[in-house]
Design a protein around this motif. Structure first.
Motif, PDB file in Angstrom:
ATOM      1  N   ILE A  82       0.846  -1.203   0.000  1.00 20.88           N
ATOM      2  CA  ILE A  82       0.000   0.000   0.000  1.00 20.88           C
ATOM      3  C   ILE A  82       0.877   1.247   0.000  1.00 20.88           C
ATOM      4  CG2 ILE A  82      -1.695   1.317   1.340  1.00 20.88           C
ATOM      5  CD1 ILE A  82      -2.831  -1.315   2.324  1.00 20.88           C
ATOM      6  N   PRO A  83       0.733   2.159  -0.943  1.00 23.51           N
ATOM      7  CA  PRO A  83       1.531   3.397  -0.968  1.00 23.51           C
ATOM      8  C   PRO A  83       1.271   4.229   0.284  1.00 23.51           C
ATOM      9  CG  PRO A  83       0.356   3.078  -3.047  1.00 23.51           C
ATOM     10  CD  PRO A  83      -0.206   2.084  -2.091  1.00 23.51           C
ATOM     11  N   MET A  84       2.333   4.889   0.766  1.00 21.74           N
ATOM     12  CA  MET A  84       2.232   5.671   1.998  1.00 21.74           C
ATOM     13  C   MET A  84       2.807   7.059   1.794  1.00 21.74           C
ATOM     14  SD  MET A  84       3.355   2.774   4.805  1.00 21.74           S
ATOM     15  CE  MET A  84       4.559   2.002   3.705  1.00 21.74           C
ATOM     16  N   LEU A  85       2.174   8.016   2.461  1.00 21.05           N
ATOM     17  CA  LEU A  85       2.577   9.419   2.378  1.00 21.05           C
ATOM     18  C   LEU A  85       2.586   9.998   3.787  1.00 21.05           C
ATOM     19  CD1 LEU A  85       3.082  11.919   0.523  1.00 21.05           C
ATOM     20  CD2 LEU A  85       0.605  12.209   0.434  1.00 21.05           C
ATOM     21  N   GLY A  86       3.639  10.746   4.136  1.00 18.31           N
ATOM     22  CA  GLY A  86       3.745  11.333   5.463  1.00 18.31           C
ATOM     23  C   GLY A  86       4.042  12.814   5.412  1.00 18.31           C
ATOM     24  N   ASP A  87       3.878  13.479   6.558  1.00 20.61           N
ATOM     25  CA  ASP A  87       4.191  14.907   6.634  1.00 20.61           C
ATOM     26  C   ASP A  87       5.501  15.126   7.384  1.00 20.61           C
ATOM     27  OD1 ASP A  87       3.462  14.329   9.204  1.00 20.61           O
ATOM     28  OD2 ASP A  87       2.118  16.034   9.460  1.00 20.61           O
ATOM     29  N   GLY A  88       6.426  14.191   7.204  1.00 19.63           N
ATOM     30  CA  GLY A  88       7.723  14.235   7.879  1.00 19.63           C
ATOM     31  C   GLY A  88       7.946  13.016   8.736  1.00 19.63           C
ATOM     32  N   SER A  89       6.899  12.309   9.061  1.00 20.62           N
ATOM     33  CA  SER A  89       6.980  11.079   9.827  1.00 20.62           C
ATOM     34  C   SER A  89       5.854  10.157   9.341  1.00 20.62           C
ATOM     35  CB  SER A  89       6.843  11.369  11.331  1.00 20.62           C
ATOM     36  OG  SER A  89       5.584  11.962  11.604  1.00 20.62           O
ATOM     37  N   PRO A  90       6.016   8.846   9.539  1.00 19.38           N
ATOM     38  CA  PRO A  90       7.131   8.105  10.124  1.00 19.38           C
ATOM     39  C   PRO A  90       8.371   8.155   9.219  1.00 19.38           C
ATOM     40  CG  PRO A  90       5.118   6.764  10.014  1.00 19.38           C
ATOM     41  CD  PRO A  90       4.900   7.954   9.151  1.00 19.38           C
ATOM     42  N   ALA A  91       9.530   8.002   9.847  1.00 19.49           N
ATOM     43  CA  ALA A  91      10.786   8.015   9.114  1.00 19.49           C
ATOM     44  C   ALA A  91      11.030   6.618   8.547  1.00 19.49           C
ATOM     45  CB  ALA A  91      11.928   8.428  10.039  1.00 19.49           C
ATOM     46  N   HIS A  92      10.701   6.435   7.277  1.00 20.48           N
ATOM     47  CA  HIS A  92      10.833   5.122   6.641  1.00 20.48           C
ATOM     48  C   HIS A  92      11.020   5.351   5.144  1.00 20.48           C
ATOM     49  CE1 HIS A  92       9.847   1.062   5.218  1.00 20.48           C
ATOM     50  NE2 HIS A  92      10.055   0.650   6.468  1.00 20.48           N
ATOM     51  N   PRO A  93      11.919   4.603   4.502  1.00 19.86           N
ATOM     52  CA  PRO A  93      12.192   4.850   3.082  1.00 19.86           C
ATOM     53  C   PRO A  93      11.001   4.616   2.165  1.00 19.86           C
ATOM     54  CG  PRO A  93      13.325   2.864   3.867  1.00 19.86           C
ATOM     55  CD  PRO A  93      12.821   3.582   5.070  1.00 19.86           C
ATOM     56  N   GLN A  94      10.000   3.847   2.602  1.00 15.94           N
ATOM     57  CA  GLN A  94       8.845   3.593   1.752  1.00 15.94           C
ATOM     58  C   GLN A  94       7.721   4.615   1.951  1.00 15.94           C
ATOM     59  OE1 GLN A  94       9.036  -1.136   2.191  1.00 15.94           O
ATOM     60  NE2 GLN A  94       7.630  -0.482   0.613  1.00 15.94           N
ATOM     61  N   VAL A  95       7.947   5.601   2.807  1.00 16.74           N
ATOM     62  CA  VAL A  95       6.964   6.655   3.025  1.00 16.74           C
ATOM     63  C   VAL A  95       7.422   7.918   2.299  1.00 16.74           C
ATOM     64  CG1 VAL A  95       5.717   8.045   4.712  1.00 16.74           C
ATOM     65  CG2 VAL A  95       6.371   5.693   5.277  1.00 16.74           C
ATOM     66  N   VAL A  96       6.665   8.354   1.310  1.00 18.26           N
ATOM     67  CA  VAL A  96       6.957   9.617   0.625  1.00 18.26           C
ATOM     68  C   VAL A  96       6.624  10.756   1.576  1.00 18.26           C
ATOM     69  CG1 VAL A  96       6.375  11.095  -1.324  1.00 18.26           C
ATOM     70  CG2 VAL A  96       6.500   8.614  -1.630  1.00 18.26           C
ATOM     71  N   GLN A  97       7.519  11.729   1.691  1.00 17.28           N
ATOM     72  CA  GLN A  97       7.364  12.771   2.701  1.00 17.28           C
ATOM     73  C   GLN A  97       7.111  14.148   2.101  1.00 17.28           C
ATOM     74  OE1 GLN A  97       7.153  11.931   5.718  1.00 17.28           O
ATOM     75  NE2 GLN A  97       8.354  10.084   6.051  1.00 17.28           N
ATOM     76  N   LEU A  98       6.115  14.826   2.663  1.00 23.90           N
ATOM     77  CA  LEU A  98       5.982  16.279   2.498  1.00 23.90           C
ATOM     78  C   LEU A  98       6.366  16.856   3.852  1.00 23.90           C
ATOM     79  CD1 LEU A  98       5.168  18.764   0.853  1.00 23.90           C
ATOM     80  CD2 LEU A  98       2.829  18.460   1.684  1.00 23.90           C
ATOM     81  N   ALA A  99       7.656  17.008   4.048  1.00 22.49           N
ATOM     82  CA  ALA A  99       8.187  17.332   5.372  1.00 22.49           C
ATOM     83  C   ALA A  99       8.185  18.835   5.618  1.00 22.49           C
ATOM     84  CB  ALA A  99       9.603  16.773   5.502  1.00 22.49           C
ATOM     85  N   LEU A 100       8.560  19.177   6.841  1.00 24.41           N
ATOM     86  CA  LEU A 100       8.666  20.575   7.251  1.00 24.41           C
ATOM     87  C   LEU A 100      10.017  20.760   7.922  1.00 24.41           C
ATOM     88  CD1 LEU A 100       6.989  23.256   7.592  1.00 24.41           C
ATOM     89  CD2 LEU A 100       6.503  22.472   9.899  1.00 24.41           C
TER      90      LEU A 100
END
Length: 347
Positions: free
Chosen positions: A138-156
């Motif tokens: 399942i594709p995953m998207l985060g806002d900076g967390s969780p810190a995992h290479p398979q989670v695409v991040q829109l970080a701050l």
């Protein structure tokens, strides 16, 4: 239904859905046949299986949903995300993940057909749900967390943004400055802490905002009286913690408080008023988020995260994930917004 109406299956489908050029008389005949047969429309589950999608995106919220809906920044992000989901189209399923026992969300996730999952609103760096979702593809998207290479991040850049607002306070001339933090870990109570409280913090956003503050205001041995943490990032806990920082002789009291959220900053304003302190004449206050505060007569000096825009950008990255792409991680833009709650310290 098509046979009863005397039309082809494709014509019946177009007439019933209203998506095709079908004569009004034919549409009426098809709808009449559907009503007589008790047909209410195609099975959405069967349709989703044919297209390989459930039409549902899970949004994992750390803590109780009650707290998320009380936070106007969280609501603005979810609103922006929902706007893009409507365009895809896809539905949003909110899933509360207990802060102290995040693994409890896994059974609910395992029983739910999901096209993708968004981790939003400042969750922990390490989340056991990630491995479960990754195993299901399942594709995953985060806002900076969780810190995992398979989670695409829109970080701050939490540290950089906190440094910017802290530097503004320093440049105004404030030297007795306190910092009011969001929770550093699931079980921390509201109270005064020292710098060692940052060690082992599981919420990276809170830790990094504290480090940005300390990059500007090196508190040294005075840290214990100038740092406070809350059990929840809301107005009530902010006011409780602020009283611990402010209820002291004027020569020892901070002349400014840098808070890690706008709601915490409003707690500081409330506590200051209860102690007879004026904002900003006696005490400067800053926040973080940039939410609308219609009940506040002034304008809070804050870091504006542009919540609705951030939510829409999460949605746009999510659209690409659903299309089979793997977008690059991004850093969300922020703006230091000066208001009426900061000024030089009293003489």
């Amino acid at each position: 239904m098509a046979q009863a109406a005397g039309v082809s299956t494709s014509t019946a489908s177009l007439a019933f859905s209203g998506k095709g050029p079908v004569a009004a008389e034919t549409v009426a005949r098809v709808l009449a046949a559907a009503a007589e047969l008790g047909y209410t429309g195609p099975d959405p589950l069967a349709s989703s299986l044919r297209h390989g999608r459930s039409g549902v995106v899970g949004v994992i919220v750390e803590g109780r949903l009650l707290h998320a809906f009380r936070d106007p920044f969280a609501v603005s992000v979810l609103d922006g995300l929902s706007q893009v989901l409507d365009e895809i189209p896809a539905g949003m399923l909110l899933i509360a993940q207990h802060a102290g026992a995040p693994e409890k969300a896994i059974p609910q996730l395992s029983a739910t057909a999901l096209d993708a999952v968004v981790f939003s609103l400042c969750g922990p760096d390490d989340n056991p749900a990630v491995e479960h979702l990754a195993a299901r593809g399942i594709p995953m998207l985060g806002d900076g967390s969780p810190a995992h290479p398979q989670v695409v991040q829109l970080a701050l850049d939490n540290r950089g943004a906190s440094t910017a607002v802290s530097r503004h306070v320093h440049e105004l001339g404030h030297r007795r400055v306190a910092h009011l933090m969001m929770p550093l870990r699931p079980d921390n109570p509201t109270g005064l802490v020292d710098r060692s409280a940052l060690d082992g913090a599981t919420f990276a956003d809170s830790r990094d905002r504290a480090l940005g503050f300390l990059d500007v205001h090196d508190l040294g041995e005075e840290a214990h009286g100038r740092l406070a943490v809350t059990s929840l990032p809301d107005v009530e806990q902010g006011a409780i913690a602020a009283r611990l920082l402010l209820d002291r002789p004027s020569a020892e009291r901070p002349t400014a408080v840098v808070a890690q959220s706008d709601l915490l900053a409003m707690g500081v304003v409330r506590a200051a008023g209860e102690l007879g302190l004026r904002v900003p004449e006696d005490l400067s206050v800053t926040g973080f988020d940039g939410v609308e505060l219609p009940w506040f007569a002034g304008t809070l000096t804050t870091v504006d995260q542009h919540g609705e825009h951030k939510g829409r950008r999460l949605g746009e990255l999510l659209r690409r994930l659903l299309d089979g792409e793997r977008p690059e991680d991004e850093v969300a833009p922020v703006t230091l917004r000066l208001g009426t709650t900061t000024m030089p310290p009293p003489a």
